[in-house]
Design an enzyme around this catalytic site. Structure first.
Site, PDB file in Angstrom:
ATOM      1  N   GLN A  18       0.804  -1.222   0.000  1.00  0.00           N
ATOM      2  CA  GLN A  18       0.000   0.000   0.000  1.00  0.00           C
ATOM      3  C   GLN A  18       0.840   1.277   0.000  1.00  0.00           C
ATOM      4  O   GLN A  18       0.336   2.336  -0.346  1.00  0.00           O
ATOM      5  CB  GLN A  18      -0.949  -0.009   1.204  1.00  0.00           C
ATOM      6  CG  GLN A  18      -1.967  -1.144   1.118  1.00  0.00           C
ATOM      7  CD  GLN A  18      -2.924  -1.169   2.284  1.00  0.00           C
ATOM      8  OE1 GLN A  18      -2.617  -1.738   3.321  1.00  0.00           O
ATOM      9  NE2 GLN A  18      -4.088  -0.555   2.139  1.00  0.00           N
ATOM     10  N   ARG A  75       3.824  -0.005  13.000  1.00  0.00           N
ATOM     11  CA  ARG A  75       3.507  -1.299  12.402  1.00  0.00           C
ATOM     12  C   ARG A  75       3.576  -1.169  10.886  1.00  0.00           C
ATOM     13  O   ARG A  75       2.817  -0.400  10.291  1.00  0.00           O
ATOM     14  CB  ARG A  75       2.100  -1.755  12.837  1.00  0.00           C
ATOM     15  CG  ARG A  75       1.668  -3.026  12.170  1.00  0.00           C
ATOM     16  CD  ARG A  75       0.280  -3.501  12.601  1.00  0.00           C
ATOM     17  NE  ARG A  75      -0.055  -4.677  11.827  1.00  0.00           N
ATOM     18  CZ  ARG A  75      -1.144  -4.829  11.068  1.00  0.00           C
ATOM     19  NH1 ARG A  75      -2.071  -3.890  11.045  1.00  0.00           N
ATOM     20  NH2 ARG A  75      -1.324  -5.922  10.366  1.00  0.00           N
ATOM     21  N   HIS A 119       1.039  -9.263   4.762  1.00  0.00           N
ATOM     22  CA  HIS A 119      -0.104  -8.366   4.591  1.00  0.00           C
ATOM     23  C   HIS A 119      -0.551  -8.481   3.128  1.00  0.00           C
ATOM     24  O   HIS A 119      -0.508  -7.512   2.366  1.00  0.00           O
ATOM     25  CB  HIS A 119       0.270  -6.934   4.991  1.00  0.00           C
ATOM     26  CG  HIS A 119      -0.914  -6.066   5.337  1.00  0.00           C
ATOM     27  ND1 HIS A 119      -1.025  -5.373   6.519  1.00  0.00           N
ATOM     28  CD2 HIS A 119      -2.047  -5.769   4.647  1.00  0.00           C
ATOM     29  CE1 HIS A 119      -2.170  -4.682   6.537  1.00  0.00           C
ATOM     30  NE2 HIS A 119      -2.801  -4.910   5.405  1.00  0.00           N
ATOM     31  N   GLU A 164      -5.080 -10.145   9.040  1.00  0.00           N
ATOM     32  CA  GLU A 164      -6.462 -10.412   8.636  1.00  0.00           C
ATOM     33  C   GLU A 164      -6.622 -11.625   7.725  1.00  0.00           C
ATOM     34  O   GLU A 164      -7.048 -11.498   6.562  1.00  0.00           O
ATOM     35  CB  GLU A 164      -7.049  -9.180   7.941  1.00  0.00           C
ATOM     36  CG  GLU A 164      -7.083  -7.957   8.829  1.00  0.00           C
ATOM     37  CD  GLU A 164      -7.859  -6.785   8.216  1.00  0.00           C
ATOM     38  OE1 GLU A 164      -8.202  -6.847   7.023  1.00  0.00           O
ATOM     39  OE2 GLU A 164      -8.122  -5.815   8.949  1.00  0.00           O
ATOM     40  N   ASN A 294      -7.964  -5.832  14.433  1.00  0.00           N
ATOM     41  CA  ASN A 294      -8.259  -4.744  13.500  1.00  0.00           C
ATOM     42  C   ASN A 294      -9.767  -4.561  13.506  1.00  0.00           C
ATOM     43  O   ASN A 294     -10.517  -5.496  13.203  1.00  0.00           O
ATOM     44  CB  ASN A 294      -7.827  -5.103  12.073  1.00  0.00           C
ATOM     45  CG  ASN A 294      -6.315  -5.256  11.931  1.00  0.00           C
ATOM     46  OD1 ASN A 294      -5.575  -5.093  12.890  1.00  0.00           O
ATOM     47  ND2 ASN A 294      -5.874  -5.575  10.727  1.00  0.00           N
ATOM     48  N   TYR A 296     -13.087  -2.093  12.345  1.00  0.00           N
ATOM     49  CA  TYR A 296     -13.636  -0.976  11.570  1.00  0.00           C
ATOM     50  C   TYR A 296     -15.105  -0.695  11.890  1.00  0.00           C
ATOM     51  O   TYR A 296     -15.485   0.444  12.116  1.00  0.00           O
ATOM     52  CB  TYR A 296     -13.406  -1.194  10.064  1.00  0.00           C
ATOM     53  CG  TYR A 296     -11.934  -1.004   9.739  1.00  0.00           C
ATOM     54  CD1 TYR A 296     -11.409   0.254   9.550  1.00  0.00           C
ATOM     55  CD2 TYR A 296     -11.055  -2.091   9.744  1.00  0.00           C
ATOM     56  CE1 TYR A 296     -10.049   0.457   9.332  1.00  0.00           C
ATOM     57  CE2 TYR A 296      -9.689  -1.909   9.531  1.00  0.00           C
ATOM     58  CZ  TYR A 296      -9.195  -0.628   9.331  1.00  0.00           C
ATOM     59  OH  TYR A 296      -7.858  -0.435   9.140  1.00  0.00           O
ATOM     60  N   GLU A 358      -5.222  -2.125  14.080  1.00  0.00           N
ATOM     61  CA  GLU A 358      -5.734  -1.171  13.085  1.00  0.00           C
ATOM     62  C   GLU A 358      -7.036  -0.577  13.595  1.00  0.00           C
ATOM     63  O   GLU A 358      -7.897  -1.303  14.117  1.00  0.00           O
ATOM     64  CB  GLU A 358      -6.035  -1.826  11.724  1.00  0.00           C
ATOM     65  CG  GLU A 358      -4.811  -2.128  10.913  1.00  0.00           C
ATOM     66  CD  GLU A 358      -5.131  -2.723   9.541  1.00  0.00           C
ATOM     67  OE1 GLU A 358      -6.214  -2.430   8.980  1.00  0.00           O
ATOM     68  OE2 GLU A 358      -4.295  -3.492   9.045  1.00  0.00           O
ATOM     69  N   TRP A 399      -4.900   3.127  11.739  1.00  0.00           N
ATOM     70  CA  TRP A 399      -4.786   2.964  10.292  1.00  0.00           C
ATOM     71  C   TRP A 399      -5.277   4.255   9.663  1.00  0.00           C
ATOM     72  O   TRP A 399      -6.455   4.538   9.774  1.00  0.00           O
ATOM     73  CB  TRP A 399      -5.609   1.768   9.792  1.00  0.00           C
ATOM     74  CG  TRP A 399      -5.359   1.576   8.329  1.00  0.00           C
ATOM     75  CD1 TRP A 399      -6.029   2.149   7.293  1.00  0.00           C
ATOM     76  CD2 TRP A 399      -4.302   0.795   7.761  1.00  0.00           C
ATOM     77  NE1 TRP A 399      -5.457   1.781   6.105  1.00  0.00           N
ATOM     78  CE2 TRP A 399      -4.402   0.958   6.365  1.00  0.00           C
ATOM     79  CE3 TRP A 399      -3.274  -0.005   8.293  1.00  0.00           C
ATOM     80  CZ2 TRP A 399      -3.514   0.329   5.485  1.00  0.00           C
ATOM     81  CZ3 TRP A 399      -2.401  -0.624   7.413  1.00  0.00           C
ATOM     82  CH2 TRP A 399      -2.532  -0.458   6.034  1.00  0.00           C
ATOM     83  N   TRP A 407      -6.288  -0.964  -1.847  1.00  0.00           N
ATOM     84  CA  TRP A 407      -6.718  -2.205  -2.505  1.00  0.00           C
ATOM     85  C   TRP A 407      -7.645  -1.933  -3.687  1.00  0.00           C
ATOM     86  O   TRP A 407      -7.308  -1.106  -4.531  1.00  0.00           O
ATOM     87  CB  TRP A 407      -7.309  -3.163  -1.458  1.00  0.00           C
ATOM     88  CG  TRP A 407      -6.394  -3.325  -0.256  1.00  0.00           C
ATOM     89  CD1 TRP A 407      -6.660  -2.945   1.031  1.00  0.00           C
ATOM     90  CD2 TRP A 407      -5.057  -3.868  -0.224  1.00  0.00           C
ATOM     91  NE1 TRP A 407      -5.591  -3.245   1.847  1.00  0.00           N
ATOM     92  CE2 TRP A 407      -4.608  -3.809   1.115  1.00  0.00           C
ATOM     93  CE3 TRP A 407      -4.206  -4.420  -1.186  1.00  0.00           C
ATOM     94  CZ2 TRP A 407      -3.343  -4.265   1.509  1.00  0.00           C
ATOM     95  CZ3 TRP A 407      -2.945  -4.877  -0.794  1.00  0.00           C
ATOM     96  CH2 TRP A 407      -2.533  -4.789   0.530  1.00  0.00           C
TER      97      TRP A 407
HETATM   98  C1  GAL Z   1      -7.812  -3.525   6.527  1.00  0.00           C
HETATM   99  C2  GAL Z   1      -6.467  -3.795   5.899  1.00  0.00           C
HETATM  100  C3  GAL Z   1      -5.682  -2.571   5.606  1.00  0.00           C
HETATM  101  C4  GAL Z   1      -6.513  -1.399   5.144  1.00  0.00           C
HETATM  102  C5  GAL Z   1      -7.760  -1.216   5.990  1.00  0.00           C
HETATM  103  C6  GAL Z   1      -8.706  -0.135   5.523  1.00  0.00           C
HETATM  104  O1  GAL Z   1      -8.695  -4.564   6.248  1.00  0.00           O
HETATM  105  O2  GAL Z   1      -5.698  -4.637   6.728  1.00  0.00           O
HETATM  106  O3  GAL Z   1      -4.679  -2.932   4.695  1.00  0.00           O
HETATM  107  O4  GAL Z   1      -6.749  -1.452   3.802  1.00  0.00           O
HETATM  108  O5  GAL Z   1      -8.470  -2.411   6.051  1.00  0.00           O
HETATM  109  O6  GAL Z   1      -9.622  -0.606   4.596  1.00  0.00           O
END
Ligand code: GAL
Length: 445
Positions: A18, A75, A119, A164, A294, A296, A358, A399, A407
């Site tokens: 990335q 990281r 990763h 992940e 991680n 979100y 993350e 993150w 991606w």
């Molecule tokens: C995670 C991933 C990261 C980053 C992040 C935000 O799933 O590990 O590389 O892309 O999401 O979408």
């Protein structure tokens, strides 16, 4: 401002493909992402990671930003095809030299290097042999871990094996929206087992090379929620099935040495067909020093509208109104407290110290960054709440340090504390950078 216990580690995360660019420099081999991005229609606007943030050539500038931020730890991920261009066999010393320089620059800045070994950028040569569908890849991963640890282990003590494995399995091999772009649906399940076997074998390799290593895995976890109008037993069963696939399939083997019974949730058991062999679970369950999480957002599910379609759940939208990130992901900080206290309730003493590896959000370019600051504030407060309820959380890595190649979304999603202009590669710290710096400084005061 949220407050965490003394000694809590403040960090930021990135990943090799990335940010690094330099896609074929210094002998680097091709990874599955180098291949995937060249396939028409895979990444928005045909973006690639060929240049990305050009971090490979701007390491000093980026470490200077981290020093300014006051990070305790950084990281990053090591690119497997930089170290072993064909995935196995011949080592490329120039690839290791880059990480050697990075580690030295970090230590010089008082920042603890925290590498992730995988990763998602598998060497293409290994994909040609079946990738993570092939059990041998787990052994190749352990060899790569050993080579890397032998070079860096005198200075690097905290290691993360995989990033992940759920997302890599589901997006990469289940739905085909990430590299390697295979759409096998539930036939992708062996990928879960082989990655975890690789994790277990790599853990042993790291401990052999670095006797005082701390070893973690970074799992993407989500609290699974039902919509308030969910009524049927089928909805609850769907929630359990999703929880098994996303969370337990990756946490139970590592923490308990057992697999959830997938067949009881309408999914094929990975032991079916001989994928899981005697002794594998003991290898996978080797004691860990920490569990990386991680997070979100939560996931909402209902019973499947068409059970014959293949999956025992449907993903759905919440009924509640939440603020949304630029990615359109709901902003739900209390989901992180729910996740952490839920892990403690489920695994009890088998849960090692937790690290948030993350947490962050994408926001539209050019805004005042208030939303990102609120996001971080809310999620760090959620961690503090979990700590107050007895969960042992040791660190928080946001993150991401920099805007980067997101991606399948290319450069469209901006997760950075630092804005990157991808035409000039100029870095500009955002308001959230100053906020995070002030937060870190205040914790130390
Ligand atoms: C995670 C991933 C990261 C980053 C992040 C935000 O799933 O590990 O590389 O892309 O999401 O979408």
């Amino acid at each position: 401002m949220p407050r965490l216990p003394a000694g809590f580690v403040w960090g930021a995360s990135t990943a090799a493909y990335q940010i690094e660019g330099a896609a074929d420099e210094d002998g680097k081999g091709a990874s599955i992402w180098d291949t995937f991005v060249r396939r028409p229609g895979t990444v928005r606007d045909g973006h690639t990671g060929d240049v990305a943030c050009d971090h490979y050539h701007r390491l000093d500038e980026d470490v200077a930003l981290m020093r300014r931020l006051g990070l305790d730890a950084y990281r990053f991920s090591v690119s497997w095809p930089r170290v072993l261009p064909t995935g196995a066999g011949k080592v490329e010393p120039r690839g290791l030299d880059f990480y050697d320089r990075l580690v030295d620059a970090l230590l010089d800045a008082g920042i603890e290097p925290t590498p992730t070994l995988f990763h998602w950028d598998l060497p293409q040569a290994l994909e040609d042999e079946g990738g993570w569908l092939n059990r041998d890849t787990a052994h190749r991963f352990a060899e790569y871990a050993a080579v890397t640890a032998e070079r860096l282990g005198d200075r690097v003590k905290r290691w993360i094996t995989l990033n992940e494995p759920f997302v890599h399995m589901s997006f990469g091999y289940g739905f085909g929206v990430h590299a390697p772009g295979r759409a096998l649906m539930l036939d992708a399940l062996p990928v879960a087992h082989h990655q975890l076997l690789g994790h277990g074998l790599a853990t042993a390799a790291l401990r052999a090379a670095v006797p005082d290593a701390q070893v973690l895995i970074a799992n993407n976890c989500t609290p699974v929620r039902l919509r308030p109008d969910a009524r049927s037993d089928g909805d609850a069963a769907a929630a359990s099935a999703y929880d098994v696939l996303h969370n337990r399939l990756f946490n139970d083997p590592v923490l308990l040495g057992s697999h959830p019974d997938l067949s009881a949730y309408g999914m094929t058991d990975p032991s079916w067909g001989g994928v899981v062999r005697d002794g594998d679970l003991a290898t996978i369950a080797a004691p860990l020093d920490g569990l990386g999480i991680n997070y979100y957002n939560p996931t909402w599910v209902t019973a499947p509208a068409d059970p014959a379609a293949g999956l025992p759940f449907d993903l759905t939208e919440p009924q509640e109104t939440y603020r949304r990130t630029a990615f359109d992901w709901p902003v739900v900080p209390d989901g992180l407290t729910e996740l952490l206290t839920g892990l403690k309730a489920r695994y009890g003493d088998a849960l090692p110290p937790v690290w948030i590896t993350e947490s962050g959000c994408s926001q539209p370019a050019g805004t005042d960054d208030r939303e990102r600051i609120d996001y971080l504030d809310g999620h760090i407060t959620a961690v503090a709440d979990a700590v107050a309820r007895g969960v042992d959380v040791r660190g928080y890595f946001t993150w991401s340090l920099l805007d980067n190649f997101e991606w399948a979304e290319g450069y469209h999603q901006r997760f950075g504390l630092v804005e990157v202009d991808f035409a000039t590669l100029r870095r500009t710290p955002r308001a959230s950078f100053d906020w995070y710096r002030a937060l870190i400084a205040a914790q130390r005061a």
